[in-house]
Write a protein that holds these residues in place. Sequence first.
Motif, PDB file in Angstrom:
ATOM      1  N   MET A   1       0.838  -1.196   0.000  1.00 57.02           N
ATOM      2  CA  MET A   1       0.000   0.000   0.000  1.00 57.02           C
ATOM      3  C   MET A   1       0.882   1.259   0.000  1.00 57.02           C
ATOM      4  O   MET A   1       1.887   1.308   0.706  1.00 57.02           O
ATOM      5  N   SER A   2       0.488   2.247  -0.812  1.00 59.23           N
ATOM      6  CA  SER A   2       1.238   3.509  -0.833  1.00 59.23           C
ATOM      7  C   SER A   2       0.288   4.672  -0.544  1.00 59.23           C
ATOM      8  O   SER A   2      -0.936   4.529  -0.638  1.00 59.23           O
ATOM      9  N   ILE A   3       0.874   5.801  -0.211  1.00 61.67           N
ATOM     10  CA  ILE A   3       0.085   7.029  -0.041  1.00 61.67           C
ATOM     11  C   ILE A   3       0.588   8.037  -1.073  1.00 61.67           C
ATOM     12  O   ILE A   3       1.799   8.180  -1.268  1.00 61.67           O
ATOM     13  N   ARG A   4      -0.343   8.694  -1.723  1.00 62.63           N
ATOM     14  CA  ARG A   4       0.016   9.812  -2.610  1.00 62.63           C
ATOM     15  C   ARG A   4      -0.437  11.089  -1.919  1.00 62.63           C
ATOM     16  O   ARG A   4      -1.620  11.222  -1.567  1.00 62.63           O
ATOM     17  N   VAL A   5       0.495  12.000  -1.676  1.00 58.29           N
ATOM     18  CA  VAL A   5       0.155  13.242  -0.976  1.00 58.29           C
ATOM     19  C   VAL A   5       0.726  14.419  -1.764  1.00 58.29           C
ATOM     20  O   VAL A   5       1.852  14.362  -2.247  1.00 58.29           O
ATOM     21  N   CYS A   6      -0.075  15.452  -1.900  1.00 53.91           N
ATOM     22  CA  CYS A   6       0.368  16.615  -2.690  1.00 53.91           C
ATOM     23  C   CYS A   6       0.584  17.824  -1.784  1.00 53.91           C
ATOM     24  O   CYS A   6      -0.061  17.948  -0.735  1.00 53.91           O
ATOM     25  N   GLY A   7       1.459  18.683  -2.223  1.00 52.48           N
ATOM     26  CA  GLY A   7       1.745  19.901  -1.465  1.00 52.48           C
ATOM     27  C   GLY A   7       0.475  20.721  -1.282  1.00 52.48           C
ATOM     28  O   GLY A   7      -0.384  20.763  -2.166  1.00 52.48           O
ATOM     29  N   THR A   8       0.363  21.326  -0.124  1.00 50.49           N
ATOM     30  CA  THR A   8      -0.868  22.061   0.155  1.00 50.49           C
ATOM     31  C   THR A   8      -0.538  23.452   0.693  1.00 50.49           C
ATOM     32  O   THR A   8       0.508  23.645   1.327  1.00 50.49           O
ATOM     33  N   THR A   9      -1.428  24.388   0.445  1.00 50.32           N
ATOM     34  CA  THR A   9      -1.142  25.756   0.874  1.00 50.32           C
ATOM     35  C   THR A   9      -1.811  26.104   2.200  1.00 50.32           C
ATOM     36  O   THR A   9      -1.415  27.058   2.859  1.00 50.32           O
ATOM     37  N   CYS A  10      -2.829  25.349   2.588  1.00 55.37           N
ATOM     38  CA  CYS A  10      -3.419  25.605   3.908  1.00 55.37           C
ATOM     39  C   CYS A  10      -4.205  24.387   4.394  1.00 55.37           C
ATOM     40  O   CYS A  10      -4.625  23.538   3.594  1.00 55.37           O
ATOM     41  N   LEU A  11      -4.353  24.306   5.701  1.00 54.41           N
ATOM     42  CA  LEU A  11      -5.120  23.218   6.319  1.00 54.41           C
ATOM     43  C   LEU A  11      -6.136  23.855   7.250  1.00 54.41           C
ATOM     44  O   LEU A  11      -5.774  24.684   8.092  1.00 54.41           O
ATOM     45  N   LYS A  12      -7.373  23.412   7.122  1.00 54.73           N
ATOM     46  CA  LYS A  12      -8.407  24.031   7.963  1.00 54.73           C
ATOM     47  C   LYS A  12      -9.477  22.998   8.269  1.00 54.73           C
ATOM     48  O   LYS A  12      -9.919  22.279   7.370  1.00 54.73           O
ATOM     49  N   GLY A  13      -9.883  22.902   9.530  1.00 53.92           N
ATOM     50  CA  GLY A  13     -10.960  21.978   9.869  1.00 53.92           C
ATOM     51  C   GLY A  13     -10.765  21.373  11.251  1.00 53.92           C
ATOM     52  O   GLY A  13     -10.016  21.885  12.088  1.00 53.92           O
ATOM     53  N   VAL A  14     -11.456  20.253  11.478  1.00 54.09           N
ATOM     54  CA  VAL A  14     -11.494  19.628  12.805  1.00 54.09           C
ATOM     55  C   VAL A  14     -10.959  18.204  12.693  1.00 54.09           C
ATOM     56  O   VAL A  14     -11.297  17.483  11.763  1.00 54.09           O
ATOM     57  N   ILE A  15     -10.135  17.802  13.661  1.00 52.58           N
ATOM     58  CA  ILE A  15      -9.679  16.407  13.737  1.00 52.58           C
ATOM     59  C   ILE A  15     -10.050  15.864  15.113  1.00 52.58           C
ATOM     60  O   ILE A  15      -9.706  16.465  16.143  1.00 52.58           O
TER      61      ILE A  15
END
Length: 415
Positions: free
Chosen positions: A1-15
């Motif tokens: 199993m692999s993960i594909r993750v892309c660069g992001t400019t902001c993170l917003k929300g609830v965890i």
Amino acid sequence: MSIRVCGTTCLKGVIEVQGSKNTVLPIIAATILTDGISRIHNCPDISDVHVMCELLEILNIKTYYKDHLLVIDTRNITYAPLPCELTCRLRSSVLLLGAMLGRWGKARIGSPGGCTIGVRPIDIHLEGFYKMNVDISVENNILSCNCYQLQGCDFNMRYPSVGATENLLLAASGAQGRTILRGAAKEPEVIELCNYLNSIGVLIDGIGTEVLVIKGSGCLKSADYINVYDRIVAGTYMLIASAIPSDIILTGIDDIHYIKNIINVCARLGLNVVRAYNTLRVQSIGDVGAGDFATGTYPEFPTDLLPVLIAVLLKSQGKSCVTETVFENRFSVVNELRKLGGRLNVIGNSVYIERSDRIIGGMVDATDLRQGAALVAAGLMASGCTIINDASYIKRGYENIVKDLNDLGAEITYI
Ligand code: UD1
């Protein structure tokens, strides 16, 4: 199993922060000491928990897992040896040794597994058992422990090993007389185990200090337990939030003390942390402050977050240094980060990190749980997309890292 993750400019929300892996595993082991039905709430849905349950099933213990509730029924428990094929799949299988000794005065189990972050000997565990009158032999990766009468002892731990403290607490819970552990670990996971053992009828004094006095009992009743949040998972998201412009709410943070050391480091990196009830709101503009950091035993900064901290410091304004004091081989992240353009240099047990102007997505390999999480952090910071191979390592401890980050707006998926 692999993960594909892309660069992001902001993170917003609830965890919603999951229940703690390293807290719940010793407590699952401790149920071996009891007769009855125990309910463990907020139990994370991760492979280590499920393998631990498979090991309990060999002892004729019934386990039932649904929606973060783990029910353990020890009413028909019977002794059996535990095979290597399962014990080698997680580190915490070693704790079954202490629990089985506490219950039956004997145990035969395969070697423990876990992340390859150093030699990880168990000599302190075994020295303690030896002091409790246990005869120990090792053959073909099988540990055999036997004793006529498990006896409380006065034991000086030459290093505050978390696993050894937990293992000796479990054995001492079923030993005759009083055990004194000097130089014990003070990690939150040890405190939680002590509290749980007290709730099933063991008497423990000195909880949270380096001297634990344990008065075991032959008759331990089952008890329910509400698991605490995973401070390492919460810390991972806080570190990520330091490096990427963020406004995130972490829920389920019921005991702020367990995470103060992590908050302090994140504040140095530039993260703004505000507490309200059992939530933490973390905000940053993504400018990471450089500095010198070191891991250590609690209440120092946890070694488990070292790889993520290293990744995040690639974005810092100047030169940084992170020194590892707990494990001797925890820098496997360095080579992978170099593949993405990271400028890092290892000297002895320190890694020197320079601001890397361009972190560029690429192909990297996860080789252990926390190193894998650090690669996710780097992937979010990079330009372009990153493929992280062997992502099953990450799933061993992060119930839902892909969904959690997706919910914050990141482009991340399993492939
Ligand atoms: C636990 C955690 C791990 C965390 C670590 C330190 C679990 C499943 N794992 O691992 O995530 O990074 O605590 O907080 O809870 N040592 C010896 N002899 C021993 C035991 C340990 O020399 O008998 C050394 C180890 O090699 C290491 C150091 O002590 O250098 C710390 O190990 P320890 O505290 O035992 O970590 P674990 O219990 O394996």
